[in-house]
Enzyme design. Structure first.
Site, PDB file in Angstrom:
ATOM      1  N   CYS A   1       0.856  -1.183   0.000  1.00 22.61           N
ATOM      2  CA  CYS A   1       0.000   0.000   0.000  1.00 22.61           C
ATOM      3  C   CYS A   1       0.893   1.235   0.000  1.00 22.61           C
ATOM      4  O   CYS A   1       2.118   1.131   0.125  1.00 22.61           O
ATOM      5  CB  CYS A   1      -0.948   0.003   1.192  1.00 22.61           C
TER       6      CYS A   1
ATOM      7  N   LYS B   1     -12.310  -4.667   2.106  1.00 17.74           N
ATOM      8  CA  LYS B   1     -11.781  -3.785   3.143  1.00 17.74           C
ATOM      9  C   LYS B   1     -12.707  -2.578   3.264  1.00 17.74           C
ATOM     10  O   LYS B   1     -12.923  -1.843   2.294  1.00 17.74           O
ATOM     11  CB  LYS B   1     -10.363  -3.332   2.792  1.00 17.74           C
TER      12      LYS B   1
ATOM     13  N   ARG C   1      -3.363   3.792  12.584  1.00 15.03           N
ATOM     14  CA  ARG C   1      -2.880   4.995  11.904  1.00 15.03           C
ATOM     15  C   ARG C   1      -1.864   5.742  12.762  1.00 15.03           C
ATOM     16  O   ARG C   1      -0.984   6.412  12.239  1.00 15.03           O
ATOM     17  CB  ARG C   1      -4.070   5.870  11.511  1.00 15.03           C
TER      18      ARG C   1
ATOM     19  N   ARG D   1     -11.222   8.000   3.228  1.00 13.14           N
ATOM     20  CA  ARG D   1     -10.944   6.990   2.196  1.00 13.14           C
ATOM     21  C   ARG D   1     -12.212   6.339   1.669  1.00 13.14           C
ATOM     22  O   ARG D   1     -12.181   5.226   1.166  1.00 13.14           O
ATOM     23  CB  ARG D   1      -9.986   5.940   2.782  1.00 13.14           C
TER      24      ARG D   1
ATOM     25  N   LYS E   1     -11.546  -7.165   6.124  1.00 10.67           N
ATOM     26  CA  LYS E   1     -11.019  -6.238   7.124  1.00 10.67           C
ATOM     27  C   LYS E   1     -12.037  -5.119   7.340  1.00 10.67           C
ATOM     28  O   LYS E   1     -12.497  -4.517   6.360  1.00 10.67           O
ATOM     29  CB  LYS E   1      -9.679  -5.655   6.653  1.00 10.67           C
TER      30      LYS E   1
END
Length: 328
Positions: free
Chosen positions: A119, A201, A211, A223, A254
């Site tokens: 990612c 996800k 985070r 997001r 997830k």
């Protein structure tokens, strides 16, 4: 007149027979432990919102994994905290990037099974999982260029494979990410490297502690334009089917606990291995309740992982991996 039941399920709940008829078990081999490798420090840094976890410098990555292996857990997934960030997250696919260096350190000194997280959010200065659309800072309806991001994800996966990763795990929810990565790995001679896709996800509120741990919060916006709406169940079927068609070897959901229905759906939909990510917020909640004396930490952690296995997960990524493995 009294009623005497003839069907007595309690017969199978006595101590001698209870474990023999147990339908679900959790084993250390089911668990994958996250490891945070930090290029900005030369000492271990505790993660305040995730008790018991630390960022470790690159040269301690192998030592950290050895600690995990001592509990019986053999698989780890590596996340990185780079010392520099830029608009396109170039440290994510650099030959000497923090995850690449961490993977080399781990594979050279341990026999752990090493997974690389593919990612960009931890490496971009804007904290989003790809190349930004023009004017994204000013227009909340814009975020990431999908197809331009695919090229970078493919580069990340190949660089991690070159560093020695045993598996790569794309987590950006970019359309076509599995196909692009599979093609790039095959072209580079890594046909044997499997892909564990974060296939479903969700744009979840349960990611907060991660985070902090990975320094990957978005600098603006959210997001929601690439991660899934928590309200959607049928959409997950489509996402999972697409990733399976593109060559995903393992399909991940997830988060885990708020999405056990999705885990079950994926289990019933596919014959591929199913993974679930027991995320940082799930971990932090149980710890916080235990610190208040409201829950038994070990018993609740184990029960939560048991529920994920019962729902259909073959593999569980969890911050409880070491603690649970030591109990087993």
């Amino acid at each position: 007149m009294s009623f005497t039941p003839t069907d007595r399920p309690r017969r199978l709940r006595t101590d001698g027979i209870r474990p023999l008829v147990r339908e679900t078990t959790v084993d250390a081999q089911d668990l994958i432990a996250p490891v945070f490798v930090d290029e900005t420090t030369d000492e271990r840094v505790p993660i305040s919102s995730m008790p018991g976890h630390e960022r470790v410098p690159v040269d301690e990555a192998a030592a950290r994994v050895e600690e995990i292996q001592e509990t019986g857990v053999e698989a780890v997934i590596v996340f990185g905290v780079p010392d520099t960030k830029d608009e396109v997250g170039s440290e994510a696919y650099a030959e000497d990037g923090v995850v690449q260096r961490g993977i080399r350190e781990i594979t050279a000194n341990t026999d752990a099974y090493v997974i690389g997280d593919v990612c960009l959010c931890e490496y971009t200065d804007h904290g989003h999982c790809g190349v930004l659309e023009p004017h994204a800072h000013d227009d909340p309806t814009l975020t990431v260029k999908n197809d331009d991001t695919l090229e970078l994800l493919a580069d990340i996966a190949v660089s991690q494979a070159e560093a020695g990763a045993d598996m790569v795990a794309p987590s950006s929810m970019t359309d076509g990410m599995v196909g692009a990565i599979r093609a790039a790995l095959d072209d580079a001679g890594f046909e044997h490297i499997p892909i564990m896709s974060y296939a479903a996800k969700y744009e979840s509120s349960f990611y907060g502690p991660f985070r902090e741990a990975a320094d990957g919060a978005p600098a603006f916006g959210d997001r929601r334009h690439y991660q899934m709406d928590p309200a959607n169940r049928r959409e997950a079927h489509r996402e999972v089917a697409l990733d399976a068609e593109e060559g995903a070897d393992v399909l991940m959901v997830k988060p885990a606990l708020p999405y056990l229905d999705i885990v079950r759906d994926v289990r019933e939909q596919s014959d591929k291995p199913v993974a679930a990510y027991n995320v940082s917020g799930e971990y932090a909640m149980i710890h916080a309740a235990a610190e208040k004396g409201w829950l038994d930490l070990e018993a609740t952690a184990y029960e939560s992982l048991l529920s994920i296995k019962r729902a259909g997960a073959d593999l569980i990524l969890t911050y409880f991996a070491e603690d649970i493995a030591e109990q087993l």
